[in-house]
Design a protein around this motif. Structure first.
Motif: not given
Length: 503
Positions: A362, A368-369, A412-413
């Protein structure tokens, strides 16, 4: 002063006389001192030469044509063998520049013996790699002897005049060749492949009916040597090109389901990305199947087939089988998994944990992506892009689409874990993943198709089957792999629109 070149010529002449006497039996000839130069240097047979000793008393995996077994009438045998081109064979450890190609008596004797063994074994299919296409005498010898024994031969040189290439021989008692195609990868390794579409002519079953297409596809290839991990992607590309062409050939010609056999020197072990890629495409390693070996780490080193120029031994020669009833993922899905596997390997090599890897991908993004821009930059940092052998932009886009499960433009995670770090993709068949809305494509019917069971398989010399490379074996730096297949009828799903009669 004694001329060393003259002394070496005398050595070759003496050896030629010995060969004329001993050619009919396996030669085990010790190092022979012929003469001493003025400086006291002995002119001798180099210790690495074929004539210095040879583990030639090997078991054979031979079947008589038409032999019955395993419920099938006509067994099919296949041999793959990297015969080590004389232009690459080093014959003196003290002088690495000396190659066997400089000594006609050496390469001639070794290749005559290779042919002796191949013709004695008499496999239905023979696939050779590192065939010295640049030497007319050697080419003529192979083509004439194989032709006299009933084989149809096809040779293909590597691109850019590398000197070696491939030779595939198909026995006329077993097959008719319907189509032959040469595949040129045009990459940094100048690698090539051969595709043969053949029809089995030998009787297969006692009750011979025309309800099964008696055709199969055969590929012979030799992948790039993995000089370093950066070449993993090149080798994966080479396999992808083969499978993509096979897939396109089947679709364009509306072929009924049929078995596919891939032969060659894959220059990678059971632990590598290529092996896992082929397994995800429904291919089985015939040798491992015959010996009941699994894909586990425990069975990864049970056998070897090559001692490379670095002195390392490993298993790299395979005869892959994919039956028409095998369920497999789409080629694009397997490709994406394989590339992400290489990415994960590179990140783990840098001692990154799962969390570290996500942070790396990232980049400077505070969310958080992973964004596409950050993804692109990260691929460049691990050398998967930016090189002539790297991923092209369209391939990167396809990877991104596969990783972005919900299609919202970021990964995303959870998507990172599912698609990149620990892939858990669908195992559905390729037809179900095509996204084709044509109802005729979605309606399948069950038909009978030709398939194969692995009956037996062996590597020669026999010591390599136990993970040991015999020091007195100089026929090649590869072992010879032979497999016997038993034909079977198997149920197979096929789209009705492509359901055609036998050719």
């Amino acid at each position: 002063m004694i001329d060393f070149h003259f002394s070496r010529t005398i050595t070759s002449f003496v050896l030629f006389l010995l060969l004329e006497i001993k050619l009919s039996s396996p030669p085990i000839i010790p190092t022979i001192q012929v003469g001493i130069t003025e400086q006291g240097t002995s002119s001798r047979i180099p210790s690495g030469s074929f004539l210095a000793g040879s583990s030639m008393m090997e078991p054979e995996l031979k079947i008589e044509r038409g032999e019955e077994g395993g419920g099938g009438r006509g067994l099919i045998s296949c041999t793959t063998f990297n015969i080590l081109a004389p232009i690459y064979k080093r014959i003196d450890q003290q002088n690495q520049s000396l190659r066997e190609s400089d000594f006609r008596v050496f390469w001639l004797a070794r290749n005559q013996r290779i042919l002796d063994w191949l013709l004695n074994e008499a496999s239905s299919i023979i696939c050779l790699q590192e065939f010295w296409v640049g030497n007319e005498e050697l080419v003529r010898m192979y083509l004439e002897r194989l032709g006299d024994a009933g084989y149809i031969t096809f040779k293909l040189a590597r691109t850019n005049n590398r000197g070696d290439g491939l030779l595939t021989a198909i026995h006329k008692d077993n097959f008719s060749v319907l189509h032959y195609q040469e595949l040129l990868f045009n990459d940094i390794g100048d690698r090539v492949a051969q595709l043969l579409h053949v029809q089995l002519d030998a009787p297969l079953w006692q009750n011979q009916k025309g309800d099964v297409t008696r055709e199969m596809l055969i590929v012979n290839t030799h992948l790039l040597f993995p000089h370093d991990s950066s070449l993993s992607l090149v080798r994966l590309h080479q396999v992808y090109k083969i499978l993509k062409y096979v897939e396109s050939y089947q679709k364009e010609n509306h072929l009924s389901p049929m078995p596919i056999i891939l032969c060659g020197d894959w220059n990678g072990s059971k632990r590598g990305h290529v092996y896992k890629f082929l397994r995800s495409q429904g291919f089985e390693s015939s040798y491992d199947t015959a010996h009941h070996y699994s894909d586990s780490e425990v069975d990864a080193h049970k056998w070897v087939s090559h001692r490379n120029h670095r002195g390392n031994i490993c298993g790299v020669d395979f005869i892959w089988l994919c039956n028409p009833n095998t369920s497999r993922k789409s080629l694009e899905t397997s490709w994406g998994e394989a590339v992400f596997s290489i990415l994960k390997y590179q990140l783990r090599k840098a001692s990154m944990t799962e969390i570290d890897a996500f942070a790396f991908l990232k980049g400077e993004n505070q969310g958080d992506f992973i964004t596409f821009t950050a993804f692109l930059e990260a691929l460049g940092q691990v050398n998967l892009t930016g090189l002539p052998s790297g991923l092209c932009f369209q391939e990167i886009r396809n990877l991104w689409i596969q990783a972005d499960i919900d299609g919202n433009g970021v990964v995303d995670y959870e998507e990172f874990k599912k698609r990149i770090w620990n892939p858990t993709w669908s195992e559905r068949r390729e037809e179900d993943l095509s996204g084709n809305s044509d109802e005729s494509e979605q309606i399948n019917e069950v038909t009978k198709a030709l398939g194969f069971k692995v009956k037996k398989a062996a590597l020669f010399p026999h010591e390599v089957e136990n993970g040991v490379w015999p020091e007195d074996y100089f026929l090649s730096d590869h072992a010879r792999l032979s497999v016997v297949f038993s034909p079977v009828k198997m149920p197979c799903h096929q789209p009705k629109r492509h359901s055609l009669g036998t050719n």
